[in-house]
Structures are given as C-alpha cells and as structure tokens.
Motif scaffolding. Structure first.
Motif, PDB file in Angstrom:
ATOM      1  N   LEU A 173       0.693  -1.092  -0.007  1.00  0.00           N
ATOM      2  CA  LEU A 173      -0.008  -0.204   0.001  1.00  0.00           C
ATOM      3  C   LEU A 173       0.661   1.257   0.125  1.00  0.00           C
ATOM      4  CD1 LEU A 173      -2.447  -1.191   2.862  1.00  0.00           C
ATOM      5  CD2 LEU A 173      -2.812  -1.017   0.286  1.00  0.00           C
ATOM      6  N   SER A 174       2.227   1.325   0.118  1.00  0.00           N
ATOM      7  CA  SER A 174       3.064   2.217   0.339  1.00  0.00           C
ATOM      8  C   SER A 174       3.133   3.054  -0.966  1.00  0.00           C
ATOM      9  CB  SER A 174       4.463   1.975   0.685  1.00  0.00           C
ATOM     10  OG  SER A 174       5.019   0.829  -0.038  1.00  0.00           O
ATOM     11  N   LEU A 177       2.149   6.336  -6.641  1.00  0.00           N
ATOM     12  CA  LEU A 177       2.820   5.599  -7.770  1.00  0.00           C
ATOM     13  C   LEU A 177       1.871   4.302  -8.250  1.00  0.00           C
ATOM     14  CD1 LEU A 177       6.536   5.294  -6.358  1.00  0.00           C
ATOM     15  CD2 LEU A 177       5.581   6.953  -8.111  1.00  0.00           C
ATOM     16  N   GLY A 178       0.717   4.227  -7.744  1.00  0.00           N
ATOM     17  CA  GLY A 178      -0.178   3.279  -8.072  1.00  0.00           C
ATOM     18  C   GLY A 178      -0.375   2.024  -7.196  1.00  0.00           C
ATOM     19  N   ALA A 179       0.165   2.294  -5.910  1.00  0.00           N
ATOM     20  CA  ALA A 179      -0.031   0.973  -5.014  1.00  0.00           C
ATOM     21  C   ALA A 179      -1.444   0.850  -4.624  1.00  0.00           C
ATOM     22  CB  ALA A 179       1.053   1.578  -3.668  1.00  0.00           C
ATOM     23  N   SER A 180      -1.678  -0.341  -4.449  1.00  0.00           N
ATOM     24  CA  SER A 180      -3.050  -0.572  -4.049  1.00  0.00           C
ATOM     25  C   SER A 180      -3.149  -1.871  -3.277  1.00  0.00           C
ATOM     26  CB  SER A 180      -4.027  -0.582  -5.206  1.00  0.00           C
ATOM     27  OG  SER A 180      -3.880  -1.835  -5.859  1.00  0.00           O
ATOM     28  N   GLY A 181      -4.155  -2.416  -2.508  1.00  0.00           N
ATOM     29  CA  GLY A 181      -4.347  -3.448  -1.920  1.00  0.00           C
ATOM     30  C   GLY A 181      -4.983  -4.644  -2.791  1.00  0.00           C
ATOM     31  N   PHE A 182      -4.722  -4.667  -4.111  1.00  0.00           N
ATOM     32  CA  PHE A 182      -5.240  -5.534  -4.890  1.00  0.00           C
ATOM     33  C   PHE A 182      -4.499  -6.728  -4.754  1.00  0.00           C
ATOM     34  CE2 PHE A 182      -5.358  -7.591  -9.321  1.00  0.00           C
ATOM     35  CZ  PHE A 182      -6.820  -7.756  -9.349  1.00  0.00           C
ATOM     36  N   GLY A 183      -3.335  -7.080  -4.465  1.00  0.00           N
ATOM     37  CA  GLY A 183      -2.687  -8.463  -4.051  1.00  0.00           C
ATOM     38  C   GLY A 183      -3.381  -9.084  -2.868  1.00  0.00           C
TER      39      GLY A 183
END
Length: 393
Positions: free
Chosen positions: A163-164, A168-174
């Motif tokens: 999530l950091s 830059l496009g970070a997300s919790g998708f994983g």
C-alpha cells in the motif's frame, strides 16, 4: 480476444520483473500485466533516483515477519552477489554508499532497463496500462480478464506490491487476490515512514526543521544508529525510518543523543577541562547548535557545566542517553517506503513462494508479510522471492 501463456505475472515492479525473467529463461511463455503506464515506478524513484538495489550484508535478521524464518530459503538461494553479477554483466556502474548499500552511479533507469532487457531476451511480453478485472481458477489453470482481453495461464504470480506510496499506483489488489483464494492477510501498516509529533512535542521542535542530529533510536528491543532529521510535522531521517517499523502509537521510543559516548563520563570531562563554558555551548560541539540550544531551553540545565552538581549531572547524562521522543503517529502510506504485514506466510511455501492452498498460485515481494530494513534489503527480497517463484512456475 483470449491468449494463453504458461506464466502470468501481475505487477511489473522489482519482484514481478524478476519472476518473469527467471521463468522466461526456463523457456516458459510469460506475460506480465501492469496497471500503471510504465514498469518499475518504485525502482525509478528509489534512492533519490539512483536505486539502492541491494545490500551486501543482507540476512534474515534484516527482515520483519510474523514468521522470521520464512525468508531464509529464498535469500540463501539468490544472494546480493547474484544480483550484482547481473548488474555487472549489463555494465551498470555502481558504488557502495554506507553499511553495504549499493547504488547506481548514474540512474535507477539503468536497473529498470536491465530487467526489461532480460525479460525481452527471455521472450517475456509486458503489457502496461492493463488492469486486472477478474480472476477465475479452473482445472487447467487461471483465467484472467484484463482491460486488454482475456489471458489464460497455468501459473499466476502475484507481484502487485503493498500500500505504500499510492501516488505511484500502489493498492491493496494483491491482498484481494489472496483473500479470494482463501489466504489470510495479516494487518498492514506503514513502515520505513516519518513520525509525526503533536501538541507541545511538535511546538518545541518545529522551528528546527531541517536540522539533522546523530542519534541511536531504540524501541521494542530494536536499535538503529544514524541521523534523525527534524521536519515541519515531526521527525524523519534514516534512524527514524528504521525504528518506525518497530514502533506503534503508545510505544516507548528513546533516543541516545550522544551515540558511542558515555554521557556521564563525557560531561565530567567537560567540567574538568572547561568548567566555565555554558552547557549549551559544550553540547554544540557534538550536536547541531540550534538543537543543543533547544535542549538547554527545555530539558537540560542552562548554565556553565561546572555548576552542575552530581545529581544534575547524572540527570543530564540520563536524558542525553535516553531522550524520550513522544510521537503521535506516522505520515502513513503516502510517504512510507514499505508496507508491514500482508499475505500470511503460513499459507505459502518458503522455497517456491507457491500457495499451499491453490496449486499454481504464487506470491512474491512486498505483498507478502516480509518487510526489510532501510538500505536495499527490500529490493533484495524482491529479487530473491521473484527468483524463487520464477524457477518453478
């Protein structure tokens, strides 16, 4: 349009590119999908644009995880020397900055180019601006619907990060993928992140913004010696970023302001050698002057050192050795370098990164509950975990 491949990698960051090129070098047909408009965004911005791509001293002790043994196998089988070998083959000039930290001489773009060139040489296809819309698993593997069509793959490697730095496009998708397939996700929080102060604690320091102080930061049994940087909102700098991964609101956080010195012995020497000198001026020779002055305005006796009686000297030494820093929180994922927590490693093979619940599903890099210290360790985990999955997927 439906395309088939052997291995589909979600995420074109450090771990994703490493797993893709490793699988491709084994002759596997590999596709990488990345929702951002370019690959390796976090690599590009790291190390001030010069990418601290590994640390020569990397070992299991440099990582936080609910299972501290999980990282051992992958780290042992793909070492910093292995990655440096690739860097040297591509002619990327680098240097050691401090404490085993290796940086590019010129630009982090060269590390991204190296990884992309390795992928291309191995026949890996990379799709950017290709978001994943749905994932299904059947008897013959995975069907993944994307913005650029449907992809089928025997193996799926999740390298979507944490999530950091959402900019830059970070997300919790994983984490969503992990939960979809029955994996536990441990609570997440920002790591390697500046700490914020509030109330009187902030008021006492905020006008010192920009001042860097050598300290040893200690919390919950961890200790890091480096610089603390005072900011408008609180404190940052390498020592604070390191200790932030061990700190949570309410925890006792202490700073040694004279690291490497016996504070009481040092003060007694000052009394003998220059007793008429004000304490603030004595401290200004080993600490930034403005910080030393503030210490004597708020926390320490503001008088010549020879006027310190024994109880005052011991109290001053105790404070210099064990200065309490009362932080109120962190700056959060916006500026955090890493995400603590993530996919529970109990459900993942430590040697292959494959799911113990779903054959053919792999998790690599930051999405897992493995978080390194500041200084190139998280990149080495990305290379090692990506290599482990790429060898078998």
């Amino acid at each position: 349009m439906t395309e088939a491949c052997d291995v589909l990698v979600i995420g074109a960051g450090a771990a994703g590119l490493m797993s893709a090129l490793t699988a491709g070098q084994r002759g596997r047909r590999v596709q990488v999908v990345e929702h951002a408009n370019k690959v390796g965004k976090k690599i590009l911005m790291s190390g001030g644009g010069r990418c601290n791509f590994t640390n020569t001293g990397t070992g299991p002790a440099n990582f936080l995880s609910a299972n501290r043994h999980f990282c051992k196998s992958a780290l042992a089988r793909y070492t910093p020397a292995d990655f440096v070998g690739m860097v040297e083959r591509h002619g990327v000039a680098y240097h050691e900055k401090e404490l085993g930290q290796l940086f590019c001489d010129v630009s982090s773009k060269l590390i991204v180019k190296m990884l992309v060139d390795e992928c291309q040489a191995a026949g890996v296809q990379i799709r950017t601006q290709c978001g994943v819309e749905a994932i299904e698993r059947g008897s013959d593997g995975f069907t993944v619907r994307t913005g650029q069509g449907v992809l089928r793959a025997a193996s799926l490697i999740v390298a979507s990060g944490g999530l950091s730095i959402p900019s830059l496009g970070a997300s919790g998708f994983g984490y969503e993928i992990a939960r979809q397939f029955g994996h536990e996700v441990l609570p997440t929080r920002a790591g390697l992140v500046p700490l914020t102060l509030s109330g009187k604690h902030q008021q006492r320091l905020q006008d010192l913004s920009g001042v860097a102080v050598p300290v040893e930061a200690r919390c919950n049994g961890a200790a890091f010696r480096n610089f603390m940087l005072v900011t408008h909102r609180g404190v940052s700098g390498p020592a604070i970023l390191q200790i932030s991964s061990y700190w949570q609101p309410g925890d006792d956080l202490r700073l040694d302001l004279l690291p490497g010195r016996d504070a009481a012995q040092w003060l007694r020497e000052q009394q003998r050698q220059r007793g008429a000198t004000e304490l603030r001026n004595v401290l200004a020779e080993v600490l930034p002057r403005r910080f030393a002055q503030r210490l004597c305005e708020v926390w320490l006796p503001d008088k010549p050192v020879r006027q310190l009686d024994e109880p005052e000297l011991r109290a001053a030494a105790g404070l210099l050795r064990d200065w309490p820093l009362v932080a109120s929180g962190t700056e959060g994922y916006r500026t955090a370098e890493v995400t603590l927590g993530g996919v529970d490693t109990d459900g993942v093979s430590s040697s292959t990164m494959e799911s113990r619940r779903v054959p053919g599903l792999y998790f690599v890099g930051e999405v897992l509950d493995v978080t390194g210290w500041l200084g190139g360790y998280n990149f080495q985990w990305a290379w090692a975990s990506g290599h482990a999955a790429g060898r078998v997927a």
